[in-house]
Design a protein around this motif. Structure first.
Motif, PDB file in Angstrom:
ATOM      1  N   THR A 185     -18.815  22.528 122.593  1.00  0.00           N
ATOM      2  CA  THR A 185     -19.775  23.367 123.472  1.00  0.00           C
ATOM      3  C   THR A 185     -21.096  23.384 123.814  1.00  0.00           C
ATOM      4  O   THR A 185     -21.431  23.470 122.637  1.00  0.00           O
ATOM      5  N   LYS A 186     -22.233  23.728 124.665  1.00  0.00           N
ATOM      6  CA  LYS A 186     -23.611  24.739 124.456  1.00  0.00           C
ATOM      7  C   LYS A 186     -23.406  25.523 124.729  1.00  0.00           C
ATOM      8  O   LYS A 186     -22.254  26.554 124.866  1.00  0.00           O
ATOM      9  N   LEU A 187     -24.582  26.145 123.626  1.00  0.00           N
ATOM     10  CA  LEU A 187     -24.534  27.316 123.573  1.00  0.00           C
ATOM     11  C   LEU A 187     -25.742  27.915 123.873  1.00  0.00           C
ATOM     12  O   LEU A 187     -26.642  27.406 123.487  1.00  0.00           O
ATOM     13  N   PRO A 188     -25.509  29.719 124.886  1.00  0.00           N
ATOM     14  CA  PRO A 188     -27.390  30.146 124.808  1.00  0.00           C
ATOM     15  C   PRO A 188     -28.193  30.671 122.721  1.00  0.00           C
ATOM     16  O   PRO A 188     -26.907  30.633 122.087  1.00  0.00           O
ATOM     17  N   GLN A 189     -29.328  30.427 122.679  1.00  0.00           N
ATOM     18  CA  GLN A 189     -29.529  30.251 121.245  1.00  0.00           C
ATOM     19  C   GLN A 189     -28.643  31.702 121.079  1.00  0.00           C
ATOM     20  O   GLN A 189     -29.106  32.029 119.706  1.00  0.00           O
ATOM     21  N   ASP A 190     -29.405  32.341 121.311  1.00  0.00           N
ATOM     22  CA  ASP A 190     -29.211  34.017 120.884  1.00  0.00           C
ATOM     23  C   ASP A 190     -27.675  34.612 120.640  1.00  0.00           C
ATOM     24  O   ASP A 190     -27.788  35.932 120.743  1.00  0.00           O
ATOM     25  N   ALA A 191     -26.995  33.290 121.240  1.00  0.00           N
ATOM     26  CA  ALA A 191     -25.615  34.396 120.848  1.00  0.00           C
ATOM     27  C   ALA A 191     -25.407  34.475 119.382  1.00  0.00           C
ATOM     28  O   ALA A 191     -25.792  33.579 118.179  1.00  0.00           O
ATOM     29  N   SER A 192     -24.462  35.500 118.381  1.00  0.00           N
ATOM     30  CA  SER A 192     -24.571  35.731 117.544  1.00  0.00           C
ATOM     31  C   SER A 192     -23.142  34.771 117.139  1.00  0.00           C
ATOM     32  O   SER A 192     -21.953  35.878 118.104  1.00  0.00           O
ATOM     33  N   LEU A 193     -22.159  33.847 116.530  1.00  0.00           N
ATOM     34  CA  LEU A 193     -20.833  34.065 115.959  1.00  0.00           C
ATOM     35  C   LEU A 193     -20.595  34.472 114.792  1.00  0.00           C
ATOM     36  O   LEU A 193     -21.164  33.967 113.925  1.00  0.00           O
ATOM     37  N   TYR A 194     -19.253  34.789 114.881  1.00  0.00           N
ATOM     38  CA  TYR A 194     -18.407  35.176 113.714  1.00  0.00           C
ATOM     39  C   TYR A 194     -16.994  34.500 113.382  1.00  0.00           C
ATOM     40  O   TYR A 194     -16.486  33.854 114.732  1.00  0.00           O
ATOM     41  N   GLY A 195     -16.210  34.225 112.162  1.00  0.00           N
ATOM     42  CA  GLY A 195     -15.604  33.349 111.899  1.00  0.00           C
ATOM     43  C   GLY A 195     -15.268  32.498 111.202  1.00  0.00           C
ATOM     44  O   GLY A 195     -15.943  31.449 110.396  1.00  0.00           O
ATOM     45  N   LEU A 196     -14.540  31.704 112.185  1.00  0.00           N
ATOM     46  CA  LEU A 196     -13.551  30.323 111.185  1.00  0.00           C
ATOM     47  C   LEU A 196     -13.480  30.376 109.766  1.00  0.00           C
ATOM     48  O   LEU A 196     -14.074  29.440 108.721  1.00  0.00           O
ATOM     49  N   GLY A 197     -12.555  30.877 109.925  1.00  0.00           N
ATOM     50  CA  GLY A 197     -12.235  31.529 108.533  1.00  0.00           C
ATOM     51  C   GLY A 197     -11.136  29.800 108.539  1.00  0.00           C
ATOM     52  O   GLY A 197     -10.584  29.174 108.752  1.00  0.00           O
ATOM     53  N   GLU A 198     -10.313  29.589 106.831  1.00  0.00           N
ATOM     54  CA  GLU A 198     -11.391  30.296 105.953  1.00  0.00           C
ATOM     55  C   GLU A 198     -11.945  29.425 105.418  1.00  0.00           C
ATOM     56  O   GLU A 198     -12.047  27.581 104.943  1.00  0.00           O
ATOM     57  N   ASN A 199     -13.209  29.640 104.526  1.00  0.00           N
ATOM     58  CA  ASN A 199     -14.226  28.896 104.546  1.00  0.00           C
ATOM     59  C   ASN A 199     -15.193  29.608 103.660  1.00  0.00           C
ATOM     60  O   ASN A 199     -15.593  30.887 104.557  1.00  0.00           O
ATOM     61  N   TYR A 213     -18.638  23.635 108.283  1.00  0.00           N
ATOM     62  CA  TYR A 213     -17.968  24.472 108.093  1.00  0.00           C
ATOM     63  C   TYR A 213     -16.767  23.107 107.892  1.00  0.00           C
ATOM     64  O   TYR A 213     -16.306  23.390 109.093  1.00  0.00           O
ATOM     65  N   THR A 214     -15.727  23.217 107.086  1.00  0.00           N
ATOM     66  CA  THR A 214     -14.776  22.360 107.295  1.00  0.00           C
ATOM     67  C   THR A 214     -13.479  22.865 107.156  1.00  0.00           C
ATOM     68  O   THR A 214     -13.317  24.006 106.455  1.00  0.00           O
ATOM     69  N   LEU A 215     -12.729  22.877 108.251  1.00  0.00           N
ATOM     70  CA  LEU A 215     -11.040  23.081 107.922  1.00  0.00           C
ATOM     71  C   LEU A 215     -10.041  22.184 107.713  1.00  0.00           C
ATOM     72  O   LEU A 215      -9.923  21.465 108.146  1.00  0.00           O
ATOM     73  N   PHE A 216      -9.727  22.335 106.411  1.00  0.00           N
ATOM     74  CA  PHE A 216      -8.760  21.128 105.382  1.00  0.00           C
ATOM     75  C   PHE A 216      -8.119  22.570 104.479  1.00  0.00           C
ATOM     76  O   PHE A 216      -8.707  22.619 103.131  1.00  0.00           O
ATOM     77  N   THR A 217      -6.553  22.816 104.655  1.00  0.00           N
ATOM     78  CA  THR A 217      -6.553  23.969 103.892  1.00  0.00           C
ATOM     79  C   THR A 217      -6.437  23.377 102.570  1.00  0.00           C
ATOM     80  O   THR A 217      -5.490  22.336 102.602  1.00  0.00           O
ATOM     81  N   THR A 218      -7.140  23.580 101.535  1.00  0.00           N
ATOM     82  CA  THR A 218      -7.074  23.873 100.459  1.00  0.00           C
ATOM     83  C   THR A 218      -6.925  24.672  99.572  1.00  0.00           C
ATOM     84  O   THR A 218      -6.859  25.808  99.996  1.00  0.00           O
ATOM     85  N   ASP A 219      -5.709  24.903  98.559  1.00  0.00           N
ATOM     86  CA  ASP A 219      -5.430  25.953  97.515  1.00  0.00           C
ATOM     87  C   ASP A 219      -7.176  26.222  96.303  1.00  0.00           C
ATOM     88  O   ASP A 219      -6.707  25.609  95.136  1.00  0.00           O
ATOM     89  N   VAL A 220      -8.494  26.121  97.121  1.00  0.00           N
ATOM     90  CA  VAL A 220      -8.746  26.314  96.071  1.00  0.00           C
ATOM     91  C   VAL A 220     -10.104  27.793  96.063  1.00  0.00           C
ATOM     92  O   VAL A 220     -10.135  28.990  96.498  1.00  0.00           O
ATOM     93  N   ALA A 221     -10.631  27.859  94.525  1.00  0.00           N
ATOM     94  CA  ALA A 221     -11.199  29.506  94.339  1.00  0.00           C
ATOM     95  C   ALA A 221     -12.191  29.667  95.280  1.00  0.00           C
ATOM     96  O   ALA A 221     -13.255  28.433  95.279  1.00  0.00           O
ATOM     97  N   ALA A 222     -12.147  30.499  95.831  1.00  0.00           N
ATOM     98  CA  ALA A 222     -13.409  31.455  96.675  1.00  0.00           C
ATOM     99  C   ALA A 222     -14.320  31.485  95.770  1.00  0.00           C
ATOM    100  O   ALA A 222     -15.230  31.687  96.889  1.00  0.00           O
ATOM    101  N   ILE A 223     -14.829  31.343  94.655  1.00  0.00           N
ATOM    102  CA  ILE A 223     -16.194  31.797  94.202  1.00  0.00           C
ATOM    103  C   ILE A 223     -17.191  30.310  94.580  1.00  0.00           C
ATOM    104  O   ILE A 223     -18.085  30.449  94.402  1.00  0.00           O
ATOM    105  N   ASN A 224     -16.638  29.424  94.680  1.00  0.00           N
ATOM    106  CA  ASN A 224     -17.188  27.994  95.282  1.00  0.00           C
ATOM    107  C   ASN A 224     -18.028  28.018  96.601  1.00  0.00           C
ATOM    108  O   ASN A 224     -17.270  29.025  97.501  1.00  0.00           O
ATOM    109  N   LEU A 225     -18.841  28.097  96.652  1.00  0.00           N
ATOM    110  CA  LEU A 225     -19.624  28.556  98.492  1.00  0.00           C
ATOM    111  C   LEU A 225     -19.842  26.404  99.225  1.00  0.00           C
ATOM    112  O   LEU A 225     -19.771  26.291  98.807  1.00  0.00           O
ATOM    113  N   ASN A 226     -19.358  26.749 100.427  1.00  0.00           N
ATOM    114  CA  ASN A 226     -19.467  25.831 101.776  1.00  0.00           C
ATOM    115  C   ASN A 226     -18.633  25.393 101.275  1.00  0.00           C
ATOM    116  O   ASN A 226     -18.309  24.076 101.316  1.00  0.00           O
ATOM    117  N   THR A 227     -17.111  25.759 100.914  1.00  0.00           N
ATOM    118  CA  THR A 227     -15.890  24.984 100.986  1.00  0.00           C
ATOM    119  C   THR A 227     -14.907  25.312 101.707  1.00  0.00           C
ATOM    120  O   THR A 227     -14.945  26.914 101.921  1.00  0.00           O
TER     121      THR A 227
END
Ligand code: NAG
Length: 350
Positions: A185-199, A213-227
């Protein structure tokens, strides 16, 4: 001497291999095509008996990138409530995996053949000479060749979602293979997006262009970033400032397969490895309305009794807040609050 040489190699050799692998990987990424195919064209569209519309899509030019294209797709669109629009796209000839209908109760899309027969009998096929289908607040608009759709909001004139891909856009038009689905989808530059859990992201729940933003349910510790984490909510809320007024809406892609979502600032692309495209648009217009509309669809969280938080909060922790709460209150007060909380579990609508 021998010792130091072997430790030198034991250090250098893996480093060399890692370097080699990363070069090879960059190579693979850079040669992968950025645009796949020519999309689909909409070859028929009719009203369905339940008040929605159904359409048939045909692939424009077949290719074998990530597997053969699914030749015919069924499109089903319905304004399910005043503030919820559904857009469902799947294989027209074969059933595909979907989030089970008893898990998240919702209507089955109208069957294509039945709808066409019904529509012909009732002479409704002329209806779709127009390319818009609207409710009080949301409008579903489409183009036929190549097929693309847009969702517009009546009250502020904004386009909330627009799946068309121009020559100059870096992403493909609609791609639908057995194990690869892509839509943007196209989006306007100034739209603020929130969500896409859990990541987990360094910026919190606000989406930043270029973050993975990869959604692939795994049981890893939330201490790791970008996961990716334990569960998957492929939903985002889009908050816009339109003539100094705030408008929020949400987009849910109800699909339980692994997916990458690429937010590029002026566009957002889903790349999914299976299932169907089952989009739900929630019109808001306030963030609270969005949450209300979303949870009225997927189900509201059950209220938890305070004393049970420790017990259910973390499956691996032995010391619960229950024991701490019990230590910290007088016996009379505690027994009262536990009885109250127990009642709230037994009575689900409290
Ligand atoms: C969707 O994007 C296309 C291409 O940029 C544009 O021509 C069209 O007007 C847009 N549709 C809507 C409803 O905004």
């Amino acid at each position: 001497m021998l010792f130091s040489r072997s430790s030198f190699f034991s250090f250098i050799l893996p480093l060399f291999l890692v370097t080699l692998l990363s070069i090879a990987r960059v190579d693979v990424v850079s040669t992968a095509p950025t645009k796949i195919g020519q999309g689909y064209s909409l070859i028929s569209v009719e009203e369905s008996p339940d008040g929605g519309i159904v359409g048939l899509l045909q692939v424009k030019q077949k290719n074998n990138v990530y597997g053969p294209d699914i030749p015919y797709l069924q499109l089903y669109v319905k304004h399910e409530t005043e503030n919820r629009l559904r857009v469902h796209i799947t294989d027209a000839q074969k059933e595909r995996w979907e989030v089970p209908y008893d898990l998240i109760p919702r209507e089955k899309p109208a069957a294509l053949k039945k709808a066409i027969a019904w529509s012909r009998k009732n002479q409704n096929s002329v209806l779709m000479a127009s390319s818009e289908y609207e409710s009080n607040e949301l409008i579903f608009a489409f183009t036929t060749d190549p097929f693309s759709f847009a969702v517009k909001r009546k009250s502020d004139g904004q386009t909330l979602f627009n799946s068309s891909s121009d020559e100059s856009d870096p992403y493909s038009p609609l791609v639908f293979k057995d194990q690869y689905l892509e839509i943007s989808t196209k989006l306007p530059q100034d739209a603020s997006l929130y969500g896409l859990g859990e990541n987990t992201q360094p910026h919190g729940i606000k989406l930043y262009p270029g973050d993975p933003y990869t959604l692939f349910t795994t049981d890893v510790a939330a201490i790791n970033l970008n996961t990716d984490l334990y569960g998957s909510h492929p939903v985002y809320m889009d908050l816009r400032n339109v003539n100094r007024e705030a408008f929020a809406h949400a987009v849910l892609l109800l699909n339980s397969n692994g997916m990458d979502v690429f937010y590029a600032g002026t566009s957002l692309t889903y790349k999914v490895i299976g299932g169907v495209l089952d989009f739900y648009f929630f019109s808001g217009p306030t963030p609270l309305d969005v949450v209300d509309q979303y949870t009225s669809f997927i189900g509201r969280p059950a209220p938890m009794p305070y004393w049970a938080f420790g017990k259910f909060f973390k499956k691996k922790k032995k010391k619960t807040s229950e024991s701490r709460v019990l230590q910290n209150c007088s016996p009379v007060h505690c027994s009262e609050s536990i009885v109250q909380s127990a009642k709230s579990i037994i009575t689900p609508d409290l």
